[in-house]
Write an enzyme that holds these catalytic residues in place. Structure first.
Site, PDB file in Angstrom:
ATOM      1  N   HIS A   1       5.067  -9.819  17.441  1.00 55.28           N
ATOM      2  CA  HIS A   1       5.813 -11.010  18.049  1.00 55.28           C
ATOM      3  C   HIS A   1       7.348 -11.049  17.629  1.00 55.28           C
ATOM      4  O   HIS A   1       8.272 -11.446  18.503  1.00 55.28           O
ATOM      5  CB  HIS A   1       4.914 -12.307  17.828  1.00 55.28           C
ATOM      6  CG  HIS A   1       5.614 -13.427  18.523  1.00 55.28           C
ATOM      7  ND1 HIS A   1       6.026 -14.584  18.147  1.00 55.28           N
ATOM      8  CD2 HIS A   1       5.541 -13.611  19.706  1.00 55.28           C
ATOM      9  CE1 HIS A   1       6.430 -15.407  18.928  1.00 55.28           C
ATOM     10  NE2 HIS A   1       6.147 -14.748  20.164  1.00 55.28           N
TER      11      HIS A   1
ATOM     12  N   LYS B   1      10.613 -11.527  27.345  1.00 58.02           N
ATOM     13  CA  LYS B   1      10.725 -10.977  26.065  1.00 58.02           C
ATOM     14  C   LYS B   1      10.557  -9.569  26.411  1.00 58.02           C
ATOM     15  O   LYS B   1      11.066  -8.748  25.730  1.00 58.02           O
ATOM     16  CB  LYS B   1       9.395 -11.306  25.022  1.00 58.02           C
ATOM     17  CG  LYS B   1       9.459 -12.602  24.696  1.00 58.02           C
ATOM     18  CD  LYS B   1       8.087 -13.285  24.063  1.00 58.02           C
ATOM     19  CE  LYS B   1       8.191 -14.557  23.466  1.00 58.02           C
ATOM     20  NZ  LYS B   1       6.759 -14.970  23.041  1.00 58.02           N
TER      21      LYS B   1
ATOM     22  N   GLU C   1       0.837  -1.223  -0.064  1.00 62.71           N
ATOM     23  CA  GLU C   1      -0.211  -0.027   0.015  1.00 62.71           C
ATOM     24  C   GLU C   1       0.927   1.286  -0.042  1.00 62.71           C
ATOM     25  O   GLU C   1       0.468   2.279  -0.364  1.00 62.71           O
ATOM     26  CB  GLU C   1      -1.001   0.041   1.304  1.00 62.71           C
ATOM     27  CG  GLU C   1      -2.056  -1.294   0.974  1.00 62.71           C
ATOM     28  CD  GLU C   1      -2.788  -1.774   2.101  1.00 62.71           C
ATOM     29  OE1 GLU C   1      -2.931  -0.304   3.120  1.00 62.71           O
ATOM     30  OE2 GLU C   1      -3.749  -2.313   2.073  1.00 62.71           O
TER      31      GLU C   1
END
Length: 324
Positions: free
Chosen positions: A254, A295, A106
């Site tokens: 993620h 994380k 896009e």
């Protein structure tokens, strides 16, 4: 039962004195600036308070010279947030971008042909007959994709001329170098040496056209993703501190938190998300869940937050106050 006994149930009372701030919003006395308004978000409550936390954490990322990862889904580029993201890259505020294939698709289209404001409540079958694709209340005529296919076919010839197997980061960089639009995220990233990682490069029209190109032009071409994953991990381990700004979720979010796991977690994390935590998906997982995985690091001072809101409403406010 007398009134006194029932009153204990209705109004139990409390002897505890809370030491936290009073809930208070902006009173609009006198002149008001955006900074004045956003300063009162801290004590407004609900998601306003989370946005105030996000602004504070983002400022600390910069003050401590953290490597800033910006992750986003393609709907961000579909909307007018494309220009906001391009500004962040142009002005040196982010170091790494992780996104989806639709963002690349896009961004390229918008360099030549705009998306148009539409409506949510549309006759879908009639739109199909007219060759109009709907993204929420944004309309995208199909001629955009006809133009894109021609543009990419010319690009593929050059891109695969000397190397048949390339990485998504090379794809994004070299594609950006062909563009001539100052509001293009790809162009700004190429001009300012900001890598754009796209782990699922085939998951949009780019993938469709790569398929047709390989079938019709050169069966030996391919996209290799492990080199990019290795770079994300190893570059992250070299960073003294890292900060994550995840706009939306899915694979980009993620990839950022997973690759930061290798360095013991990111020091800072700001999520802007409408994902629902209750289904257990990564998209709805809040930053404190990432702490359990290692994380995102846990700190005595607030170093992560999640703003549960639609990004077009809050991202420009975060960017305006934290970066400009």
């Amino acid at each position: 039962m007398d009134d006194d006994s029932t009153r204990d149930h209705v109004v139990p009372g409390s002897d505890e004195t809370l030491e936290t701030a009073d809930i208070r919003g902006h009173d609009f006395r006198g002149e008001t600036t955006l900074s004045d308004l956003l300063a009162t978000y801290e004590t407004t409550g609900f998601q306003a308070t989370h946005l105030a936390e996000a602004i504070d954490i983002t400022k600390r990322m910069q003050d401590e010279d953290a490597t800033i990862y910006l992750t986003l889904t393609s709907n961000i580029i579909s909307s007018g947030l494309r220009e906001v993201i391009a500004a962040l890259v142009r002005d040196g505020h982010v170091d790494v971008i992780i996104t989806t294939s639709g963002s690349l698709t896009e961004d390229v289209i918008k360099t030549a042909k705009p998306f148009k404001l539409g409506e949510w409540d549309a006759d879908e079958a009639a739109l199909r007959e007219r060759g109009i694709n709907r993204l929420g209340n944004i309309f995208v005529p199909s001629d955009r994709y006809v133009w894109l296919e021609e543009y990419l076919y010319d690009f593929f010839d050059e891109f695969f001329a000397e190397e048949k197997v390339r990485t998504p980061t090379a794809f994004a960089r070299e594609l950006g170098e062909t563009l001539d639009d100052e509001d293009s995220v790809l162009k700004q990233a190429a001009d300012n040496d900001v890598p754009i990682y796209c782990p699922a490069l085939t998951d949009a029209e780019v993938g469709n056209f790569l398929y047709y190109y390989s079938r019709g032009q050169d069966a030996d071409v391919g996209i290799e993703i492990l080199d990019d994953y290795t770079s994300l991990i190893e570059d992250g381990m070299l960073a003294e501190k890292t900060g994550l700004i995840a706009v939306g979720a899915g694979v980009p979010k993620h990839h950022a938190i997973m690759t930061n796991l290798f360095r013991g977690g990111a020091e800072y994390a700001v999520y802007i998300s409408t994902g629902m935590e209750g289904d257990g998906s990564l998209s709805g997982a809040p930053p404190n869940e990432a702490v359990s995985w290692g994380k995102v690091k846990d700190d005595t001072e607030t170093n992560f937050t999640q703003v549960e809101a639609e990004a077009t409403l809050v991202l420009p406010l975060l960017v305006a106050e934290a970066f400009y």
